[in-house]
Design an enzyme around this catalytic site. Structure first.
Site, PDB file in Angstrom:
ATOM      1  N   CYS A  25      -5.426  -2.853   3.165  1.00 47.44           N
ATOM      2  CA  CYS A  25      -4.985  -2.752   4.560  1.00 47.44           C
ATOM      3  C   CYS A  25      -6.115  -2.956   5.564  1.00 47.44           C
ATOM      4  O   CYS A  25      -6.514  -4.080   5.794  1.00 47.44           O
ATOM      5  CB  CYS A  25      -4.256  -1.427   4.781  1.00 47.44           C
ATOM      6  SG  CYS A  25      -3.185  -1.444   6.247  1.00 47.44           S
ATOM      7  N   LYS A  82     -10.427   2.221  -0.946  1.00 47.25           N
ATOM      8  CA  LYS A  82     -10.447   1.644   0.406  1.00 47.25           C
ATOM      9  C   LYS A  82     -11.697   2.065   1.170  1.00 47.25           C
ATOM     10  O   LYS A  82     -12.018   3.253   1.264  1.00 47.25           O
ATOM     11  CB  LYS A  82      -9.182   2.095   1.142  1.00 47.25           C
ATOM     12  CG  LYS A  82      -8.978   1.501   2.526  1.00 47.25           C
ATOM     13  CD  LYS A  82      -7.626   1.945   3.054  1.00 47.25           C
ATOM     14  CE  LYS A  82      -7.299   1.379   4.411  1.00 47.25           C
ATOM     15  NZ  LYS A  82      -5.933   1.797   4.857  1.00 47.25           N
ATOM     16  N   GLU A  93       0.827  -1.206   0.000  1.00 45.35           N
ATOM     17  CA  GLU A  93       0.000   0.000   0.000  1.00 45.35           C
ATOM     18  C   GLU A  93       0.867   1.264   0.000  1.00 45.35           C
ATOM     19  O   GLU A  93       1.846   1.363   0.746  1.00 45.35           O
ATOM     20  CB  GLU A  93      -0.889  -0.017   1.247  1.00 45.35           C
ATOM     21  CG  GLU A  93      -1.787   1.189   1.423  1.00 45.35           C
ATOM     22  CD  GLU A  93      -2.524   1.167   2.759  1.00 45.35           C
ATOM     23  OE1 GLU A  93      -3.526   1.882   2.890  1.00 45.35           O
ATOM     24  OE2 GLU A  93      -2.078   0.438   3.680  1.00 45.35           O
TER      25      GLU A  93
END
Length: 254
Positions: free
Chosen positions: A156, A119, A46
């Site tokens: 993540c 995300k 990331e």
């Protein structure tokens, strides 16, 4: 039943503060190394272009965000993907109009950008002030049909939530990938989340019968307020064997 094989790779690397060109070059070198070993689906960590700038809330970092169209790093790796015939999910800081996202562009093996995932789960705590920089994603949980099969992406903190892996699996994902930036907790230096982090994603693989790939950064990064030690521990969790076998003891519901 058709059985296919696929070699995948998780890139683990340390980032140099303020040197995007060097970080991109390092990622490319590792991608080429993985491709040379037979990998056709390669995951880079990331926000690999720079150090993890979210450790503090600083307005100058907002200027790092760029649109997907014409993004130099995405375009660079699209050319690499086309040359090597590999699939590359590319993490980047995205500006879409007046909104900013932590995003991942999905680059197919012919260099085509198939789309973007933004995300969904955004952490906010000491050393990880992501809500200052990103709004929650608006793409939903998507899968993409690529040259190597159907893949799903989370980013993540998404990896802590079982709903993400389940949604991707139900949509037909054959591999789930999590580009990651996770490490120490600056206010709790004795905490080590690495074993828990890995075990949770092993659970996603086991519950959904889908391989999971996690690529994390590694090394110590000194920020303006906090110093973070990223613990790497990148891994690939295979799907459990699905051969039928006779149990050695009766199976009871619980």
């Amino acid at each position: 039943m058709t059985v296919r094989s696929l070699t995948v790779a998780a890139v683990q690397m340390a980032m140099v503060d303020g040197d995007v060109a060097r970080n991109v070059a390092t990622a490319e070198r590792l991608v080429r190394d993985a491709a040379g070993r037979g990998a056709r689906l390669i995951l880079i960590p990331e926000l690999f272009e720079d150090r993890y700038f979210c450790e503090d809330q600083r307005a100058e970092h907002l200027a790092k965000a760029r649109p997907l169209a014409g993004h130099p790093t995405v375009e660079h790796f699209a050319a690499v993907a086309r040359e090597l015939s590999v699939v590359l999910p590319i993490s980047f800081y995205e500006r879409a109009g007046n909104e900013l996202f932590n995003s991942c562009a999905i680059v197919d093996a012919d260099g085509t950008v198939l789309g973007v995932y933004r995300k969904s789960h955004i952490p906010d705590g000491p050393g990880y002030s992501e809500k200052y920089y990103f709004r929650p994603g608006d793409t939903g949980f998507r899968v993409w049909d690529t040259a190597v099969g159907r893949i799903g992406i989370g980013i993540c903190w998404d990896q802590w939530f079982p709903e993400v892996a389940r949604a991707l699996s139900l949509a037909g994902a054959e591999v789930i990938l999590y580009p990651t930036a996770i490490g120490s907790e600056p206010t709790e230096p004795t905490w080590d989340s690495a074993p828990h982090w890995q075990r949770v994603m092993q659970g996603h693989a086991g519950a959904n019968l889908v391989p999971v790939v996690a690529a994390n950064r590694v090394g110590v990064e000194v920020g303006s307020r906090f110093t973070l030690e990223f613990y790497g521990s990148s891994f690939i969790a295979d799907r459990p064997a699905t051969r039928s076998s006779k149990p050695t003891a009766p199976v009871r519901p619980c």
